[in-house]
Design an enzyme around this catalytic site. Structure first.
Site, mmCIF file in Angstrom:
data_model
loop_
_atom_site.group_PDB
_atom_site.id
_atom_site.type_symbol
_atom_site.label_atom_id
_atom_site.label_comp_id
_atom_site.label_asym_id
_atom_site.label_seq_id
_atom_site.Cartn_x
_atom_site.Cartn_y
_atom_site.Cartn_z
ATOM 1 N N LYS A 67 0.863 -1.176 0.000
ATOM 2 C CA LYS A 67 0.000 0.000 0.000
ATOM 3 C C LYS A 67 0.906 1.235 0.000
ATOM 4 O O LYS A 67 0.721 2.181 0.774
ATOM 5 C CB LYS A 67 -0.827 -0.092 1.279
ATOM 6 N N ASP B 219 -2.437 -10.996 5.795
ATOM 7 C CA ASP B 219 -3.468 -11.599 6.638
ATOM 8 C C ASP B 219 -4.807 -11.580 5.904
ATOM 9 O O ASP B 219 -5.495 -12.599 5.781
ATOM 10 C CB ASP B 219 -3.551 -10.809 7.953
#
Ligand code: NAD
Length: 419
Positions: free
Chosen positions: A230, A308
């Site tokens: 990101k 995750d």
């Protein structure tokens, strides 16, 4: 069998330890491998998976090879036997000593002083890479129209990022001190009374994870490694992860890796023979791409939090956590594990799907180079599900299938190994 009086395991006399020689793993024909039964549904799935594995090995190698299992204790079984100790040091030492082990799910004790046994295990053994292969098996219910296009291996960084546990609750003296520092010295702006968490990401931690992913891709004939980050928003953490990935490829893999840009600018849009491509994608678009064009991705390397979310989302495309396998690894020690939890409401009922632990066993067999046995389990599993023999979770998604117990499913897989 009498219960052991200490968590120090006794190794079967016939087995030999797996060891490393000059950075290469040496696997004897009768390796000692650790297993932790696990809490909750661990009692249902672990014996079934050990049995399938033993049968597959016997069939693949005609008795020439055999795993000598060593029971190790963690979680509730450890606590009940060893005076409330959920996390015996002897088990950690054995996992290091044996190099390879497999574990069922573990309950996190409430108020036991652990954030989570799994997180503690990763930290204590420095298992920095969480590896999750996700691929489709015929017969498995999937929400996708073309689930066979999904075949990726995710490498999630396991030790850094917002999971490092550096958090300060709102209103605490530590929080107030840090708030003053951030506001007064760095002119940071945020609401009064904010809780604060820190996201450490290092070149060391990022590079060792990406190195493992690239090596895996090279060793397994994969086509590409995608860095998922990101970095458009978190420029100095996630953006640095991306940059460190490209730096590493240039520093250590220049003869075997090309970047996506180089494929266009230097190689006329074609990947040179024998090379793999390193590319990167922003995390949010990656969730879309994995649904719309999953066949464009192969090996994926990503920081902890993205990994995750992404690993469960991708697993859901081809059967969900009931069958998604995983492993946590350092450069030497590997602990394979079911990726789901202890599902306490189903514990001891012999109804759940052993697929996640079984495919973790398949990963383990591949890791030690026993690929024939791994492949035999894969084929037998697929035949079982295609024949419509499934546990309750798949039965409700597959009209016309026959719902069987965990152990009956295990027997059905074993029967199909034999054919
Ligand atoms: P969970 O994965 O245990 O269960 C969620 C639901 O998923 C279950 O109710 C069940 O419907 C389904 N499910 C899970 N495993 C399945 C299987 N093998 N076959 C069929 N269906 C299955 O998650 P949870 O309820 O959030 O957590 C329960 C406990 O497990 C908690 O103590 C948690 O800390 C622990 N946990 C451990 C691990 C681990 O050891 N790796 C991972 C996640 C959660």
């Amino acid at each position: 069998m009498t219960a052991p009086s200490s968590a120090v395991p006794s190794y079967p006399a016939q087995g030999t330890k797996i060891r490393y020689e000059n950075d290469r793993m040496v696997v004897p024909d009768e390796p000692l491998i650790g297993y932790v039964e696990g809490d909750g549904i661990g009692v249902d799935i672990t014996p079934v998976c050990l049995n399938i594995c033993d049968r597959a090995v016997e069939r693949a190698y005609g008795g020439r090879r055999r795993i000598r299992w060593v029971e190790l204790f963690l979680g509730e079984k450890a606590a009940s036997r060893f005076g409330g100790d959920y996390f015996p040091k002897a088990t950690l030492e054995a996992m290091q000593d044996l190099v390879v082990s497999i574990k069922g799910p573990l309950t996190t004790p409430i108020g036991g002083g652990f954030r989570s046994l799994n997180v503690s295990l990763r930290q204590e053994l420095d298992l920095f890479a969480c590896v999750r292969p996700v691929r489709y098996y015929r017969g498995v219910p999937s929400p996708l129209r073309e689930p066979e296009k999904v075949d990726v291996v995710l490498f999630r960084e396991n030790t850094e990022d917002v999971y490092a546990g550096i958090e300060y609750a709102a209103g605490t003296p530590e929080n107030e001190k840090l708030t003053r520092l951030l506001r007064d010295e760095f002119h940071a702006r945020f609401f009064d009374g904010s809780a604060l968490g820190i996201k450490p990401m290092s070149a060391f931690g990022s590079k060792r994870l990406i190195r493992k992913a690239i090596r895996y891709a090279l060793d397994h004939g994969r086509r590409s490694v995608t860095l998922v980050h990101k970095g458009n928003i978190m420029k100095y953490t996630e953006g640095a992860f991306r940059q460190w990935g490209y730096d590493l490829a240039r520093e250590e893999f220049s003869d075997s890796v090309v970047t996506e840009d180089e494929v266009q600018s230097r190689h006329g849009g074609r990947v040179p023979e024998g090379k793999i491509v390193l590319k990167d994608r922003i995390a949010d678009i990656m969730f879309q791409m994995m649904l719309l064009r999953p066949d464009e991705f192969d090996v994926i390397a990503t920081p902890n939090l993205n990994g995750d979310y992404l690993s469960d989302a991708v697993a859901a495309e081809v059967g969900g956590v009931g069958i998604a396998p995983g492993a946590n690894m350092s450069d030497r020690v590997a602990v394979f594990e079911a990726t789901h939890g202890t599902a306490p409401k189903h514990a001891g009922k012999n109804i759940v799907n052993p697929g996640s632990l079984l495919f973790s066993m398949v990963m383990l067999l591949e890791h030690i180079g026993w690929t024939e046995a791994a492949e035999a389990i894969r084929r037998a599993y697929e035949r079982t599900v295609v024949d419509g023999v499934v546990t309750y979770d798949f039965a409700r998604l597959k009209p016309g299938s026959k719902e069987v117990s965990t152990s009956a499913f295990g027997d059905a897989v074993c029967e199909r190994l034999e054919r």
